[in-house]
Structure formats: C-alpha cells, structure tokens
Design a protein around this motif. Sequence first.
Motif, mmCIF file in Angstrom:
data_model
loop_
_atom_site.group_PDB
_atom_site.id
_atom_site.type_symbol
_atom_site.label_atom_id
_atom_site.label_comp_id
_atom_site.label_asym_id
_atom_site.label_seq_id
_atom_site.Cartn_x
_atom_site.Cartn_y
_atom_site.Cartn_z
ATOM 1 N N TYR A 64 0.841 -1.183 0.000
ATOM 2 C CA TYR A 64 0.000 0.000 0.000
ATOM 3 C C TYR A 64 0.882 1.241 0.000
ATOM 4 C CZ TYR A 64 -3.352 -3.453 1.610
ATOM 5 O OH TYR A 64 -4.137 -4.559 1.714
ATOM 6 N N PRO A 65 0.396 2.343 -0.568
ATOM 7 C CA PRO A 65 1.196 3.562 -0.495
ATOM 8 C C PRO A 65 1.247 4.058 0.941
ATOM 9 C CG PRO A 65 -0.936 4.036 -1.457
ATOM 10 C CD PRO A 65 -0.853 2.557 -1.272
ATOM 11 N N PRO A 66 2.342 4.688 1.351
ATOM 12 C CA PRO A 66 2.439 5.173 2.716
ATOM 13 C C PRO A 66 1.435 6.281 2.965
ATOM 14 C CG PRO A 66 4.380 5.780 1.445
ATOM 15 C CD PRO A 66 3.510 4.967 0.564
ATOM 16 N N PRO A 67 0.983 6.555 4.138
ATOM 17 C CA PRO A 67 1.254 5.730 5.317
ATOM 18 C C PRO A 67 0.223 4.619 5.457
ATOM 19 C CG PRO A 67 0.036 7.664 5.990
ATOM 20 C CD PRO A 67 0.257 7.774 4.486
ATOM 21 N N VAL A 68 0.653 3.490 6.001
ATOM 22 C CA VAL A 68 -0.253 2.389 6.332
ATOM 23 C C VAL A 68 -0.667 2.593 7.780
ATOM 24 C CG1 VAL A 68 -0.484 -0.103 6.590
ATOM 25 C CG2 VAL A 68 0.874 0.843 4.707
ATOM 26 N N LEU A 69 -1.973 2.646 8.011
ATOM 27 C CA LEU A 69 -2.473 2.874 9.363
ATOM 28 C C LEU A 69 -3.001 1.583 9.963
ATOM 29 C CD1 LEU A 69 -4.430 6.192 8.706
ATOM 30 C CD2 LEU A 69 -2.060 5.909 9.429
ATOM 31 N N ASP A 70 -2.809 1.429 11.277
ATOM 32 C CA ASP A 70 -3.383 0.275 11.958
ATOM 33 C C ASP A 70 -4.824 0.591 12.339
ATOM 34 O OD1 ASP A 70 -3.307 1.847 14.254
ATOM 35 O OD2 ASP A 70 -1.617 0.786 15.146
ATOM 36 N N ALA A 71 -5.473 -0.318 13.065
ATOM 37 C CA ALA A 71 -6.883 -0.163 13.434
ATOM 38 C C ALA A 71 -7.125 1.073 14.301
ATOM 39 C CB ALA A 71 -7.368 -1.417 14.154
ATOM 40 N N GLY A 108 -5.515 3.953 13.881
ATOM 41 C CA GLY A 108 -5.145 5.153 13.147
ATOM 42 C C GLY A 108 -3.694 5.542 13.283
ATOM 43 N N ASN A 109 -2.899 4.713 13.923
ATOM 44 C CA ASN A 109 -1.467 4.976 14.069
ATOM 45 C C ASN A 109 -0.722 4.494 12.829
ATOM 46 O OD1 ASN A 109 -1.860 5.911 16.754
ATOM 47 N ND2 ASN A 109 -1.956 3.783 17.424
ATOM 48 N N VAL A 110 0.352 5.173 12.482
ATOM 49 C CA VAL A 110 1.153 4.755 11.336
ATOM 50 C C VAL A 110 1.842 3.435 11.680
ATOM 51 C CG1 VAL A 110 3.101 5.337 9.845
ATOM 52 C CG2 VAL A 110 1.501 7.126 10.569
ATOM 53 N N ALA A 111 1.610 2.444 10.846
ATOM 54 C CA ALA A 111 2.195 1.116 11.048
ATOM 55 C C ALA A 111 3.461 0.997 10.201
ATOM 56 C CB ALA A 111 1.198 0.039 10.655
ATOM 57 N N GLN A 112 4.184 -0.065 10.411
ATOM 58 C CA GLN A 112 5.401 -0.306 9.638
ATOM 59 C C GLN A 112 5.036 -0.520 8.173
ATOM 60 O OE1 GLN A 112 7.569 -3.702 10.976
ATOM 61 N NE2 GLN A 112 9.354 -3.246 9.735
ATOM 62 N N LYS A 113 5.870 -0.045 7.268
ATOM 63 C CA LYS A 113 5.634 -0.185 5.838
ATOM 64 C C LYS A 113 5.588 -1.670 5.471
ATOM 65 C CE LYS A 113 8.867 1.096 2.937
ATOM 66 N NZ LYS A 113 9.737 1.861 2.036
#
Length: 54
Positions: A5-12, A14-19
């Motif tokens: 996925y294009p950055p940023p990938v968010l977790d459930a 709404g925090n930025v998760a690891q690429k």
Amino acid sequence: MSTAYPPPVLDANGNVAQKAELTRAYETNAREAAELQLPLAAARLAKLLNDALQ
C-alpha cells in the motif's frame, strides 16, 4: 522495493504502522495465481459480451 500500500499504512487505531514490503515469494505466488485466473476471467467476459450482444 515494492510495497503493498502507499504510505502511510495505518493500523486499526489510526497509528502509522510499519511499511508493508512484498517479498519475492509473494510476487511469484501472486503472478502464478493471476496466470491461473486470467483464462477464467476472459471466458466470463466473453460470455457476458456474447449475452449482451444477442
């Protein structure tokens, strides 16, 4: 390197998760799956077009 996925990938939350990085094995498996599905998709499309044009 490719990413899922294009950055940023968010977790459930709404925090930025690891690429998310795609591995060579993932790409190989995805390519093989696509090659198996392509003839089926072509047949479905041909039937849809034939039915629509009759």
